[in-house]
Every structure is written in C-alpha cells, then in structure tokens.
Write a protein that holds these residues in place. Sequence first.
Motif, PDB file in Angstrom:
ATOM      1  N   UNK A   1      27.343  45.238  51.877  1.00  0.00           N
ATOM      2  CA  UNK A   1      27.558  44.766  52.624  1.00  0.00           C
ATOM      3  C   UNK A   1      28.830  43.612  52.640  1.00  0.00           C
ATOM      4  N   UNK A   2      30.325  44.231  52.413  1.00  0.00           N
ATOM      5  CA  UNK A   2      31.152  43.143  52.280  1.00  0.00           C
ATOM      6  C   UNK A   2      31.691  41.980  52.857  1.00  0.00           C
ATOM      7  N   UNK A   3      31.967  40.947  52.674  1.00  0.00           N
ATOM      8  CA  UNK A   3      31.933  40.200  53.713  1.00  0.00           C
ATOM      9  C   UNK A   3      34.241  40.084  54.161  1.00  0.00           C
ATOM     10  N   UNK A   4      34.194  39.712  55.160  1.00  0.00           N
ATOM     11  CA  UNK A   4      35.724  40.238  55.481  1.00  0.00           C
ATOM     12  C   UNK A   4      36.285  39.454  54.520  1.00  0.00           C
ATOM     13  N   UNK A   5      37.347  39.659  53.970  1.00  0.00           N
ATOM     14  CA  UNK A   5      38.151  39.370  53.267  1.00  0.00           C
ATOM     15  C   UNK A   5      38.633  37.466  53.304  1.00  0.00           C
ATOM     16  N   UNK A   6      39.642  36.762  52.191  1.00  0.00           N
ATOM     17  CA  UNK A   6      40.059  35.430  53.389  1.00  0.00           C
ATOM     18  C   UNK A   6      41.088  35.706  53.714  1.00  0.00           C
ATOM     19  N   UNK A   7      41.871  34.268  54.440  1.00  0.00           N
ATOM     20  CA  UNK A   7      43.080  34.673  55.238  1.00  0.00           C
ATOM     21  C   UNK A   7      44.245  33.878  53.592  1.00  0.00           C
ATOM     22  N   UNK A   8      45.140  33.732  54.332  1.00  0.00           N
ATOM     23  CA  UNK A   8      45.905  33.525  53.403  1.00  0.00           C
ATOM     24  C   UNK A   8      45.932  32.186  53.051  1.00  0.00           C
ATOM     25  N   UNK A   9      45.036  31.602  52.764  1.00  0.00           N
ATOM     26  CA  UNK A   9      44.830  30.300  52.553  1.00  0.00           C
ATOM     27  C   UNK A   9      45.372  29.973  50.968  1.00  0.00           C
ATOM     28  N   UNK A  10      45.780  28.861  51.121  1.00  0.00           N
ATOM     29  CA  UNK A  10      46.958  28.436  50.061  1.00  0.00           C
ATOM     30  C   UNK A  10      46.152  28.090  48.921  1.00  0.00           C
ATOM     31  N   UNK A  11      45.608  27.360  49.027  1.00  0.00           N
ATOM     32  CA  UNK A  11      44.904  27.700  47.242  1.00  0.00           C
ATOM     33  C   UNK A  11      44.102  28.782  47.132  1.00  0.00           C
ATOM     34  N   UNK A  12      43.076  29.679  47.927  1.00  0.00           N
ATOM     35  CA  UNK A  12      43.272  30.728  47.663  1.00  0.00           C
ATOM     36  C   UNK A  12      44.620  31.593  46.603  1.00  0.00           C
ATOM     37  N   UNK A  13      45.332  31.623  46.769  1.00  0.00           N
ATOM     38  CA  UNK A  13      46.402  32.304  46.767  1.00  0.00           C
ATOM     39  C   UNK A  13      46.867  31.374  45.137  1.00  0.00           C
ATOM     40  N   UNK A  14      47.132  30.423  44.669  1.00  0.00           N
ATOM     41  CA  UNK A  14      47.076  29.900  43.519  1.00  0.00           C
ATOM     42  C   UNK A  14      46.100  30.063  43.016  1.00  0.00           C
ATOM     43  N   UNK A  15      44.532  30.228  43.036  1.00  0.00           N
ATOM     44  CA  UNK A  15      43.697  30.257  42.647  1.00  0.00           C
ATOM     45  C   UNK A  15      44.005  31.549  41.272  1.00  0.00           C
ATOM     46  N   UNK A  16      44.596  32.997  43.018  1.00  0.00           N
ATOM     47  CA  UNK A  16      44.500  34.332  41.824  1.00  0.00           C
ATOM     48  C   UNK A  16      45.993  34.229  41.093  1.00  0.00           C
ATOM     49  N   UNK A  17      46.909  33.333  41.513  1.00  0.00           N
ATOM     50  CA  UNK A  17      47.466  33.207  40.919  1.00  0.00           C
ATOM     51  C   UNK A  17      47.798  31.770  39.542  1.00  0.00           C
ATOM     52  N   UNK A 104      48.194  22.086  40.852  1.00  0.00           N
ATOM     53  CA  UNK A 104      47.757  21.883  42.819  1.00  0.00           C
ATOM     54  C   UNK A 104      46.579  22.449  43.137  1.00  0.00           C
ATOM     55  N   UNK A 105      45.864  22.922  43.051  1.00  0.00           N
ATOM     56  CA  UNK A 105      44.851  23.921  43.423  1.00  0.00           C
ATOM     57  C   UNK A 105      43.741  22.266  43.150  1.00  0.00           C
ATOM     58  N   UNK A 106      43.816  21.711  42.341  1.00  0.00           N
ATOM     59  CA  UNK A 106      43.365  20.356  42.198  1.00  0.00           C
ATOM     60  C   UNK A 106      43.531  19.349  43.692  1.00  0.00           C
ATOM     61  N   UNK A 107      44.367  19.586  43.425  1.00  0.00           N
ATOM     62  CA  UNK A 107      44.146  18.779  44.805  1.00  0.00           C
ATOM     63  C   UNK A 107      44.410  18.725  46.016  1.00  0.00           C
ATOM     64  N   UNK A 108      44.604  20.769  46.377  1.00  0.00           N
ATOM     65  CA  UNK A 108      43.448  21.250  47.882  1.00  0.00           C
ATOM     66  C   UNK A 108      42.738  20.810  47.620  1.00  0.00           C
ATOM     67  N   UNK A 109      41.931  21.123  46.401  1.00  0.00           N
ATOM     68  CA  UNK A 109      40.336  21.544  46.742  1.00  0.00           C
ATOM     69  C   UNK A 109      39.881  19.692  46.644  1.00  0.00           C
ATOM     70  N   UNK A 110      40.544  18.676  46.577  1.00  0.00           N
ATOM     71  CA  UNK A 110      40.602  17.232  46.422  1.00  0.00           C
ATOM     72  C   UNK A 110      40.417  17.256  48.331  1.00  0.00           C
TER      73      UNK A 110
END
Length: 119
Positions: A1-17, A104-110
């Motif tokens: 069973x798949x988990x629900x998708x991530x919302x449009x989190x900025x960190x997720x968007x940036x990580x995919x980019x 940017x991802x480092x700042x967000x994860x921090x």
Amino acid sequence: MMKKPLPTLPIWRDANALLLAIEQAVHHFPRYHKYAIGQEMRQQAMLICRLIVRAYHHKAQREQWVEQLNEAVDDLKIQIQLAKELQAFRHFQTFQSIAELAVAIGKQSGGWKQRLQTA
C-alpha cells in the motif's frame, strides 16, 4: 500500500529539482567522472529525497530522519565541490545552480531540525 503523497513542501520541491539537475549534469560529465563522482552524487541526491519522505511519514522517528537528512546534504555538498575541482561540470553555471539548491536544502533541513529540537 502506497503512503499518501507529500504535500508541496519547499524542501521536497527543491530536492526533486536538485535530483533532476544532478542527473542532467552527470549526463555531460567526462566518462571517468560520470561513473565515479557522478554516480555518487546521483545516489546521494536520491538518498536525500528518500530521507525527506521518511521524515515526513514517520513522525515517531522524524528527528532521527532529519538528522540523517542534514548529514546527507552535507555529504552531497562535499561531492559537488569535489566535482567542481575536478572540472567535471560542463559549465560553471551548472555547478552554481546545483550548489545553490544544495545550500537551500541544507538551510531548510537545518531549520526543520531546529524546530524539532525546540518542540
């Protein structure tokens, strides 16, 4: 069973980019670097995406996953810098945009880590 998708989190968007940018950049690396540092960078960018998903979905272990995320981002920054020094990037602008995404991802994860520690 798949988990629900991530919302449009900025960190997720940036990580995919970042993952996409690294995939495209490594495609143009010289052959030796493509299968050495390039492969490591691709794997590290994918790990960052996985850790974001795990941190989002596993609330009980969120602090642990975010800590690993911070370490993974730091490791990727080292790899990006090494690739630059090896002149693996086709253009400086490619390096620059990838480095900026990693920062940017480092700042967000921090920030995520700080919020968890003060909660």
